[in-house]
Design a protein around this motif. Sequence first.
Motif, PDB file in Angstrom:
ATOM      1  N   ASN A   1       0.824  -1.205   0.000  1.00 43.29           N
ATOM      2  CA  ASN A   1       0.000   0.000   0.000  1.00 43.29           C
ATOM      3  C   ASN A   1       0.867   1.267   0.000  1.00 43.29           C
ATOM      4  O   ASN A   1       0.563   2.233  -0.701  1.00 43.29           O
ATOM      5  CB  ASN A   1      -0.948  -0.018   1.198  1.00 43.29           C
ATOM      6  CG  ASN A   1      -2.123   0.899   1.023  1.00 43.29           C
ATOM      7  OD1 ASN A   1      -2.705   0.992  -0.045  1.00 43.29           O
ATOM      8  ND2 ASN A   1      -2.486   1.576   2.086  1.00 43.29           N
TER       9      ASN A   1
ATOM     10  N   THR B   1     -10.892   2.848   3.198  1.00 41.31           N
ATOM     11  CA  THR B   1     -11.844   2.464   4.239  1.00 41.31           C
ATOM     12  C   THR B   1     -12.553   1.141   3.978  1.00 41.31           C
ATOM     13  O   THR B   1     -12.513   0.241   4.813  1.00 41.31           O
ATOM     14  CB  THR B   1     -12.885   3.577   4.447  1.00 41.31           C
ATOM     15  OG1 THR B   1     -12.183   4.786   4.725  1.00 41.31           O
ATOM     16  CG2 THR B   1     -13.810   3.256   5.599  1.00 41.31           C
TER      17      THR B   1
ATOM     18  N   ARG C   1     -10.055  -1.694   3.820  1.00 39.23           N
ATOM     19  CA  ARG C   1      -9.477  -1.900   5.150  1.00 39.23           C
ATOM     20  C   ARG C   1     -10.397  -2.760   6.003  1.00 39.23           C
ATOM     21  O   ARG C   1      -9.958  -3.695   6.659  1.00 39.23           O
ATOM     22  CB  ARG C   1      -9.232  -0.540   5.818  1.00 39.23           C
ATOM     23  CG  ARG C   1      -8.694  -0.638   7.226  1.00 39.23           C
ATOM     24  CD  ARG C   1      -8.311   0.703   7.834  1.00 39.23           C
ATOM     25  NE  ARG C   1      -9.255   1.787   7.617  1.00 39.23           N
ATOM     26  CZ  ARG C   1      -9.041   2.824   6.807  1.00 39.23           C
ATOM     27  NH1 ARG C   1      -7.937   2.928   6.116  1.00 39.23           N
ATOM     28  NH2 ARG C   1      -9.946   3.775   6.687  1.00 39.23           N
TER      29      ARG C   1
ATOM     30  N   TRP D   1      -9.410  -6.428   7.215  1.00 36.26           N
ATOM     31  CA  TRP D   1      -9.330  -6.622   8.670  1.00 36.26           C
ATOM     32  C   TRP D   1     -10.238  -7.770   9.094  1.00 36.26           C
ATOM     33  O   TRP D   1      -9.824  -8.658   9.841  1.00 36.26           O
ATOM     34  CB  TRP D   1      -9.725  -5.346   9.427  1.00 36.26           C
ATOM     35  CG  TRP D   1      -9.972  -5.652  10.861  1.00 36.26           C
ATOM     36  CD1 TRP D   1      -9.031  -5.794  11.838  1.00 36.26           C
ATOM     37  CD2 TRP D   1     -11.228  -5.948  11.469  1.00 36.26           C
ATOM     38  NE1 TRP D   1      -9.643  -6.152  13.026  1.00 36.26           N
ATOM     39  CE2 TRP D   1     -10.988  -6.257  12.820  1.00 36.26           C
ATOM     40  CE3 TRP D   1     -12.538  -5.992  11.007  1.00 36.26           C
ATOM     41  CZ2 TRP D   1     -12.003  -6.582  13.711  1.00 36.26           C
ATOM     42  CZ3 TRP D   1     -13.557  -6.326  11.894  1.00 36.26           C
ATOM     43  CH2 TRP D   1     -13.279  -6.615  13.236  1.00 36.26           C
TER      44      TRP D   1
ATOM     45  N   ARG E   1      -0.574  -2.299  11.618  1.00 34.01           N
ATOM     46  CA  ARG E   1      -1.291  -1.771  10.447  1.00 34.01           C
ATOM     47  C   ARG E   1      -1.047  -0.285  10.214  1.00 34.01           C
ATOM     48  O   ARG E   1      -1.136   0.523  11.128  1.00 34.01           O
ATOM     49  CB  ARG E   1      -2.782  -2.011  10.607  1.00 34.01           C
ATOM     50  CG  ARG E   1      -3.599  -1.581   9.426  1.00 34.01           C
ATOM     51  CD  ARG E   1      -5.042  -1.823   9.658  1.00 34.01           C
ATOM     52  NE  ARG E   1      -5.384  -1.249  10.955  1.00 34.01           N
ATOM     53  CZ  ARG E   1      -6.600  -1.098  11.383  1.00 34.01           C
ATOM     54  NH1 ARG E   1      -7.605  -1.460  10.663  1.00 34.01           N
ATOM     55  NH2 ARG E   1      -6.844  -0.578  12.563  1.00 34.01           N
TER      56      ARG E   1
ATOM     57  N   TYR F   1      -0.541   4.776  -0.638  1.00 33.94           N
ATOM     58  CA  TYR F   1      -1.677   4.458   0.235  1.00 33.94           C
ATOM     59  C   TYR F   1      -3.025   4.498  -0.481  1.00 33.94           C
ATOM     60  O   TYR F   1      -4.057   4.718   0.138  1.00 33.94           O
ATOM     61  CB  TYR F   1      -1.677   5.385   1.460  1.00 33.94           C
ATOM     62  CG  TYR F   1      -0.400   5.267   2.244  1.00 33.94           C
ATOM     63  CD1 TYR F   1      -0.209   4.239   3.151  1.00 33.94           C
ATOM     64  CD2 TYR F   1       0.651   6.162   2.039  1.00 33.94           C
ATOM     65  CE1 TYR F   1       0.975   4.100   3.852  1.00 33.94           C
ATOM     66  CE2 TYR F   1       1.847   6.036   2.735  1.00 33.94           C
ATOM     67  CZ  TYR F   1       2.005   5.004   3.635  1.00 33.94           C
ATOM     68  OH  TYR F   1       3.180   4.872   4.320  1.00 33.94           O
TER      69      TYR F   1
ATOM     70  N   TRP G   1      -2.659   0.959   7.284  1.00 35.27           N
ATOM     71  CA  TRP G   1      -3.676   1.226   6.280  1.00 35.27           C
ATOM     72  C   TRP G   1      -5.038   1.379   6.933  1.00 35.27           C
ATOM     73  O   TRP G   1      -5.322   1.009   7.955  1.00 35.27           O
ATOM     74  CB  TRP G   1      -3.757   0.142   5.195  1.00 35.27           C
ATOM     75  CG  TRP G   1      -3.391  -1.252   5.617  1.00 35.27           C
ATOM     76  CD1 TRP G   1      -2.147  -1.787   5.595  1.00 35.27           C
ATOM     77  CD2 TRP G   1      -4.236  -2.285   6.142  1.00 35.27           C
ATOM     78  NE1 TRP G   1      -2.173  -3.085   6.055  1.00 35.27           N
ATOM     79  CE2 TRP G   1      -3.452  -3.413   6.402  1.00 35.27           C
ATOM     80  CE3 TRP G   1      -5.606  -2.347   6.417  1.00 35.27           C
ATOM     81  CZ2 TRP G   1      -3.967  -4.591   6.920  1.00 35.27           C
ATOM     82  CZ3 TRP G   1      -6.117  -3.529   6.933  1.00 35.27           C
ATOM     83  CH2 TRP G   1      -5.310  -4.638   7.179  1.00 35.27           C
TER      84      TRP G   1
ATOM     85  N   ILE H   1      -5.515   0.429  -0.319  1.00 35.82           N
ATOM     86  CA  ILE H   1      -6.330   0.010   0.829  1.00 35.82           C
ATOM     87  C   ILE H   1      -6.880   1.253   1.513  1.00 35.82           C
ATOM     88  O   ILE H   1      -6.179   1.946   2.235  1.00 35.82           O
ATOM     89  CB  ILE H   1      -5.510  -0.839   1.821  1.00 35.82           C
ATOM     90  CG1 ILE H   1      -4.913  -2.052   1.102  1.00 35.82           C
ATOM     91  CG2 ILE H   1      -6.388  -1.282   2.989  1.00 35.82           C
ATOM     92  CD1 ILE H   1      -3.953  -2.864   1.952  1.00 35.82           C
TER      93      ILE H   1
END
Length: 119
Positions: free
Chosen positions: A76, A86, A89, A93, A117, A81, A119, A84
Amino acid sequence: MFDLKEYLERVKTEVTDPILEYMQEAEIEDFTAEDVVRCGELLVEYLTALSELTEPEDADIMAQVEKVVLALNELNEGLDYALIETVEREAIWELLQTAAVDCGLQNVPDDVTEEWREW
């Protein structure tokens, strides 16, 4: 119970396919389909490693979580960035968290990825 086949399907349906669809619909140019495939490969490596643990201890499981989170961070970061965000993510997750628990994680934190993490 950890079902590798089920988790491999979830990588496709919950992570890579939605990212690819979003990429095409929004005409995203910040990352490529190959980057999305690499993200999926990292998740498959994680799930495969969990499935190969014969007597999983929390430390073994968390070592695999750390490894995949750091690899995802690197991927990422290399894409400024952009890969990944919202929605991704949350999907990633949840996949990592539930796989760790289904593999046998006993001392379950609220977020297994939080320590590493970015991200």
